[in-house]
Design a protein around this motif. Structure first.
Motif, PDB file in Angstrom:
ATOM      1  N   UNK A  72     -11.125  15.922   8.091  1.00 26.62           N
ATOM      2  CA  UNK A  72     -11.635  15.775   9.460  1.00 26.62           C
ATOM      3  C   UNK A  72     -13.146  15.940   9.510  1.00 26.62           C
ATOM      4  N   UNK A  73     -13.658  16.893   8.737  1.00 24.86           N
ATOM      5  CA  UNK A  73     -15.106  17.093   8.678  1.00 24.86           C
ATOM      6  C   UNK A  73     -15.812  15.857   8.128  1.00 24.86           C
ATOM      7  N   UNK A  74     -15.307  15.354   7.024  1.00 26.65           N
ATOM      8  CA  UNK A  74     -15.951  14.229   6.347  1.00 26.65           C
ATOM      9  C   UNK A  74     -15.836  12.925   7.131  1.00 26.65           C
ATOM     10  N   UNK A  75     -14.638  12.635   7.654  1.00 28.63           N
ATOM     11  CA  UNK A  75     -14.341  11.307   8.192  1.00 28.63           C
ATOM     12  C   UNK A  75     -13.978  11.279   9.665  1.00 28.63           C
ATOM     13  N   UNK A  76     -13.913  12.428  10.314  1.00 32.54           N
ATOM     14  CA  UNK A  76     -13.524  12.478  11.717  1.00 32.54           C
ATOM     15  C   UNK A  76     -12.005  12.427  11.878  1.00 32.54           C
ATOM     16  N   UNK A  77     -11.565  12.505  13.113  1.00 35.04           N
ATOM     17  CA  UNK A  77     -10.131  12.488  13.411  1.00 35.04           C
ATOM     18  C   UNK A  77      -9.482  11.160  12.988  1.00 35.04           C
ATOM     19  N   UNK A  78     -10.130  10.004  13.192  1.00 34.85           N
ATOM     20  CA  UNK A  78      -9.515   8.760  12.692  1.00 34.85           C
ATOM     21  C   UNK A  78      -9.301   8.786  11.176  1.00 34.85           C
ATOM     22  N   UNK A  79     -10.236   9.377  10.451  1.00 35.32           N
ATOM     23  CA  UNK A  79     -10.076   9.515   9.001  1.00 35.32           C
ATOM     24  C   UNK A  79      -8.929  10.435   8.650  1.00 35.32           C
ATOM     25  N   UNK A  80      -8.764  11.505   9.421  1.00 27.49           N
ATOM     26  CA  UNK A  80      -7.634  12.411   9.201  1.00 27.49           C
ATOM     27  C   UNK A  80      -6.312  11.693   9.445  1.00 27.49           C
ATOM     28  N   UNK A  81      -6.258  10.866  10.473  1.00 27.50           N
ATOM     29  CA  UNK A  81      -5.037  10.104  10.758  1.00 27.50           C
ATOM     30  C   UNK A  81      -4.728   9.162   9.595  1.00 27.50           C
ATOM     31  N   UNK A  82      -5.739   8.483   9.075  1.00 29.64           N
ATOM     32  CA  UNK A  82      -5.532   7.582   7.937  1.00 29.64           C
ATOM     33  C   UNK A  82      -5.091   8.358   6.703  1.00 29.64           C
ATOM     34  N   UNK A  83      -5.729   9.497   6.445  1.00 28.44           N
ATOM     35  CA  UNK A  83      -5.389  10.334   5.289  1.00 28.44           C
ATOM     36  C   UNK A  83      -3.955  10.849   5.398  1.00 28.44           C
ATOM     37  N   UNK A  84      -3.571  11.305   6.568  1.00 32.02           N
ATOM     38  CA  UNK A  84      -2.204  11.778   6.785  1.00 32.02           C
ATOM     39  C   UNK A  84      -1.213  10.637   6.618  1.00 32.02           C
ATOM     40  N   UNK A  85      -1.587   9.450   7.066  1.00 33.28           N
ATOM     41  CA  UNK A  85      -0.721   8.280   6.887  1.00 33.28           C
ATOM     42  C   UNK A  85      -0.500   7.971   5.413  1.00 33.28           C
ATOM     43  N   UNK A  86      -1.523   8.101   4.614  1.00 34.94           N
ATOM     44  CA  UNK A  86      -1.382   7.876   3.174  1.00 34.94           C
ATOM     45  C   UNK A  86      -0.372   8.858   2.597  1.00 34.94           C
ATOM     46  N   UNK A  87      -0.470  10.123   2.986  1.00 36.18           N
ATOM     47  CA  UNK A  87       0.482  11.126   2.514  1.00 36.18           C
ATOM     48  C   UNK A  87       1.903  10.771   2.924  1.00 36.18           C
ATOM     49  N   UNK A  88       2.091  10.386   4.189  1.00 38.13           N
ATOM     50  CA  UNK A  88       3.436  10.077   4.681  1.00 38.13           C
ATOM     51  C   UNK A  88       4.018   8.833   4.008  1.00 38.13           C
ATOM     52  N   UNK A  89       3.197   7.826   3.818  1.00 40.21           N
ATOM     53  CA  UNK A  89       3.667   6.610   3.153  1.00 40.21           C
ATOM     54  C   UNK A  89       4.015   6.896   1.696  1.00 40.21           C
ATOM     55  N   UNK A  90       3.191   7.661   1.006  1.00 38.04           N
ATOM     56  CA  UNK A  90       3.497   8.022  -0.389  1.00 38.04           C
ATOM     57  C   UNK A  90       4.817   8.778  -0.464  1.00 38.04           C
ATOM     58  N   UNK A  91       5.034   9.714   0.455  1.00 38.68           N
ATOM     59  CA  UNK A  91       6.296  10.470   0.470  1.00 38.68           C
ATOM     60  C   UNK A  91       7.471   9.538   0.724  1.00 38.68           C
ATOM     61  N   UNK A  92       7.325   8.625   1.671  1.00 38.09           N
ATOM     62  CA  UNK A  92       8.393   7.674   1.981  1.00 38.09           C
ATOM     63  C   UNK A  92       8.713   6.791   0.778  1.00 38.09           C
ATOM     64  N   UNK A  93       7.693   6.288   0.100  1.00 36.38           N
ATOM     65  CA  UNK A  93       7.911   5.442  -1.072  1.00 36.38           C
ATOM     66  C   UNK A  93       8.649   6.200  -2.176  1.00 36.38           C
ATOM     67  N   UNK A  94       8.264   7.455  -2.410  1.00 30.50           N
ATOM     68  CA  UNK A  94       8.927   8.247  -3.456  1.00 30.50           C
ATOM     69  C   UNK A  94      10.375   8.548  -3.095  1.00 30.50           C
ATOM     70  N   UNK A  95      10.644   8.836  -1.836  1.00 29.64           N
ATOM     71  CA  UNK A  95      12.028   9.068  -1.404  1.00 29.64           C
ATOM     72  C   UNK A  95      12.845   7.796  -1.574  1.00 29.64           C
ATOM     73  N   UNK A  96      12.267   6.656  -1.228  1.00 29.51           N
ATOM     74  CA  UNK A  96      12.982   5.383  -1.384  1.00 29.51           C
ATOM     75  C   UNK A  96      13.307   5.119  -2.850  1.00 29.51           C
ATOM     76  N   UNK A  97      12.343   5.345  -3.727  1.00 25.54           N
ATOM     77  CA  UNK A  97      12.588   5.138  -5.158  1.00 25.54           C
ATOM     78  C   UNK A  97      13.689   6.084  -5.633  1.00 25.54           C
ATOM     79  N   UNK A  98      13.598   7.332  -5.255  1.00 29.68           N
ATOM     80  CA  UNK A  98      14.572   8.320  -5.726  1.00 29.68           C
ATOM     81  C   UNK A  98      15.981   7.988  -5.236  1.00 29.68           C
ATOM     82  N   UNK A  99      16.111   7.554  -4.013  1.00 24.05           N
ATOM     83  CA  UNK A  99      17.434   7.256  -3.458  1.00 24.05           C
ATOM     84  C   UNK A  99      18.003   5.931  -3.932  1.00 24.05           C
ATOM     85  N   UNK A 100      17.161   4.927  -4.114  1.00 24.69           N
ATOM     86  CA  UNK A 100      17.655   3.576  -4.399  1.00 24.69           C
ATOM     87  C   UNK A 100      17.782   3.250  -5.880  1.00 24.69           C
ATOM     88  N   UNK A 101      17.004   3.900  -6.717  1.00 24.71           N
ATOM     89  CA  UNK A 101      17.013   3.547  -8.125  1.00 24.71           C
ATOM     90  C   UNK A 101      18.211   4.163  -8.841  1.00 24.71           C
TER      91      UNK A 101
END
Length: 157
Positions: free
Chosen positions: A64-93
């Motif tokens: 948030x300090x470096x990039x502002x609240x929009x940057x925090x939203x993007x950063x949090x989205x990256x975390x959530x998408x990475x988690x979703x992708x790993x769960x999908x791989x673990x469940x489907x493979x």
């Protein structure tokens, strides 16, 4: 006041740094203060044995300090998408190696996130590349396990 924090109290030190970080976020919520500027902007002087604080000791606050609240939203989205992708791989493979890789990458990301709650590796730091490499490996693993039709278009001709 951050000019004389109790050097023996690590929690107190972090709370003081977090308070200073929140103050800067309130001043520049949209754009942030810039990448890796906290040390200069905060003007924090700590007693020995602490070095000058290069970051806010919290990944979410630091982003948030470096990039502002929009940057925090993007950063949090990256975390959530990475988690979703790993769960999908673990469940489907059905491949045990792919599942083990998903578990290892997920465990590494969880460890990084938990560490980042009380310390930080700023996004612009040299060792920050390990986070981006882990996210890239996560996306690549998902693409291997769940290939899209477009991924095979060039190999079918």
């Amino acid at each position: 006041d951050l000019s004389e924090p109790d050097g023996s109290d690590a929690i107190g030190l972090r709370v003081a740094l977090w308070s200073k970080a929140i103050h800067f976020i309130q001043d520049s919520p949209v754009t942030g203060i810039g990448m890796n500027i906290f040390r200069k902007a905060a003007g924090v002087q700590l007693p020995p044995p602490y070095p000058d604080p290069a970051h806010a000791h919290n990944n979410l606050l630091q982003t948030s300090l470096d990039l502002g609240i929009p940057g925090l939203i993007a950063y949090t989205s990256i975390w959530l998408i990475a988690a979703l992708l790993l769960v999908m791989v673990y469940r489907r493979s059905r491949n045990r190696v792919h599942r083990a890789m998903a578990g290892g990458l997920g465990g590494g990301l969880i460890a990084h996130f938990v560490f980042g709650l009380a310390d930080a590796i700023p996004l612009g730091s040299k060792v920050g590349v390990t986070f981006w490499l882990t996210v890239a490996l996560t996306v690549a693993l998902h693409r291997v396990v769940n290939p899209t039709p477009e991924a095979h278009r060039w190999t079918d001709t």
